[in-house]
Design a protein around this motif. Structure first.
Motif, PDB file in Angstrom:
ATOM      1  N   GLY A 266       0.788  -1.225   0.000  1.00  0.00           N
ATOM      2  CA  GLY A 266       0.000   0.000   0.000  1.00  0.00           C
ATOM      3  C   GLY A 266       0.817   1.270   0.000  1.00  0.00           C
ATOM      4  O   GLY A 266       0.342   2.322   0.426  1.00  0.00           O
ATOM      5  N   ILE A 267       2.077   1.200  -0.476  1.00  0.00           N
ATOM      6  CA  ILE A 267       2.884   2.412  -0.636  1.00  0.00           C
ATOM      7  C   ILE A 267       2.590   2.939  -2.028  1.00  0.00           C
ATOM      8  O   ILE A 267       3.067   2.411  -3.021  1.00  0.00           O
ATOM      9  CB  ILE A 267       4.389   2.118  -0.464  1.00  0.00           C
ATOM     10  N   ASN A 268       1.764   3.981  -2.093  1.00  0.00           N
ATOM     11  CA  ASN A 268       1.228   4.435  -3.370  1.00  0.00           C
ATOM     12  C   ASN A 268       1.465   5.913  -3.619  1.00  0.00           C
ATOM     13  O   ASN A 268       0.513   6.699  -3.701  1.00  0.00           O
ATOM     14  CB  ASN A 268      -0.281   4.157  -3.437  1.00  0.00           C
ATOM     15  N   PRO A 269       2.702   6.349  -3.770  1.00  0.00           N
ATOM     16  CA  PRO A 269       2.929   7.752  -4.150  1.00  0.00           C
ATOM     17  C   PRO A 269       2.210   8.051  -5.460  1.00  0.00           C
ATOM     18  O   PRO A 269       2.098   7.188  -6.338  1.00  0.00           O
ATOM     19  CB  PRO A 269       4.445   7.834  -4.330  1.00  0.00           C
ATOM     20  N   THR A 270       1.679   9.263  -5.579  1.00  0.00           N
ATOM     21  CA  THR A 270       0.922   9.619  -6.788  1.00  0.00           C
ATOM     22  C   THR A 270       1.814   9.801  -8.005  1.00  0.00           C
ATOM     23  O   THR A 270       1.335   9.876  -9.127  1.00  0.00           O
ATOM     24  CB  THR A 270       0.126  10.911  -6.550  1.00  0.00           C
ATOM     25  N   SER A 271       3.118   9.902  -7.789  1.00  0.00           N
ATOM     26  CA  SER A 271       4.043   9.989  -8.919  1.00  0.00           C
ATOM     27  C   SER A 271       5.356   9.354  -8.509  1.00  0.00           C
ATOM     28  O   SER A 271       5.641   9.177  -7.325  1.00  0.00           O
ATOM     29  CB  SER A 271       4.289  11.451  -9.329  1.00  0.00           C
TER      30      SER A 271
END
Length: 311
Positions: A266-271
């Motif tokens: 669940g490590i979801n940086p937007t970029s």
């Protein structure tokens, strides 16, 4: 009698998530401590490791000392130029005990990586197996079929390596880009003598990848962790080292690693991504570093899995 150290994870302030999912990239020196005092605690742990070895990690005192010296660990890891992993192991030997590696990752990201990985394999792993068993259009059919046939034939097959191999097949990545196999009775010196270990991290399984229970971890051409049991725990240790030691994903497994990062943890940086070409100051070789785009291959598979689950 050693003094009791009170600093627990909640005592260390959380910072902004500005280092690709890290929230305590470089914390402040703990209140009431000094750098000199932390250096003394580090020396104490090194001495204990030299006298008791890995067994010293079972002491509650060592567990507390590792939490207390987190600031100093990050300062050493984030130094420029960065230290080699062998230097880090010499200075912080207990950081290469799986539990302490997980603990460091937890402080760095606020994620209990072992628990998260176990939950992901139990829930998302089953979904991924079903997805590939249905073999929707666009999967690498031949390699996927070979993996599924092998998995179905093994009575004691662990689903964890099968899931990882299926992901790598889908992304057209070779399994050796992440997982190496060795003899079931091998020890670290055997592996280093018989296998040309790459600079980037590898999970080394002892025996057949589908049925093995023991594993080691290599970085920069040396075995640095293990042998230990439980392949899911090995996968957690493998992934934790990329964040703990500021390593980028190797090109030959970058899609699979980013999928694990986004889907399992669940490590979801937007970029951005932890993979684009650069020259490593550690090895002098071309590696991968972040850019501004989210991996389209990973995004596409995540979407297809969501659609598959919905349908």
């Amino acid at each position: 009698m050693p003094k009791r150290v009170s600093n627990a994870p909640e005592d260390i302030a959380r910072g902004p998530a500005d280092q690709y999912g890290c929230v305590r990239w470089q914390s402040n020196c703990p209140p009431g401590d000094t750098v000199e005092g932390l250096e003394e605690k580090k020396s104490e742990m090194k001495h204990l490791y030299h006298t008791e070895g890995p067994a010293g990690a079972e002491r509650g005192y060592v567990i507390q000392l590792m939490k207390t010296t987190y600031y100093l660990q990050r300062k050493h890891i984030n130094a420029c130029p960065p230290p080699s992993v062998s230097e880090l192991k010499s200075e912080w030997p207990y950081l290469f005990i799986p539990r302490e590696l997980y603990s460091h990752f937890n402080l760095l990201t606020d994620i209990n990586i072992l628990r998260k990985m176990e939950q992901a394999m139990e829930e998302k792993g089953k979904l991924i197996l079903k997805f590939f068993q249905h073999r929707p259009a666009g999967t690498s059919a031949d390699e996927v079929e070979r993996i599924l046939v092998k998995y179905s034939k093994e009575e004691k097959c662990d689903p964890c390596p099968c899931v990882i191999l299926l992901l790598m097949a889908h992304f057209k990545e070779k399994s050796e880009g992440l997982i190496l196999q060795t003899d079931v009775f091998s020890i670290a010196v055997d592996v280093e003598r018989t296998i040309l270990l790459p600079a980037s991290p590898r999970l080394i399984v002892l025996g057949d990848v589908f049925t093995a229970t023991n594993w080691m971890l290599s970085i920069e051409g040396h075995v640095v962790v293990g042998p230990h049991q439980n392949i899911v725990a090995g996968l957690a240790a493998l992934f934790a080292c990329y964040y703990a030691f500021n390593l980028v994903y190797q090109e030959e497994a970058s899609n699979t690693l980013e999928f694990i990062q986004r889907c399992f943890l669940g490590i979801n940086p937007t970029s951005g991504t932890k993979a684009t070409k650069w020259i490593s100051p550690r090895s002098g070789k071309v590696q991968e570093k972040r850019n501004s785009n989210v991996n389209l291959h990973v995004s596409a598979l995540l979407k297809r899995l969501m659609d598959f689950e919905w349908l």
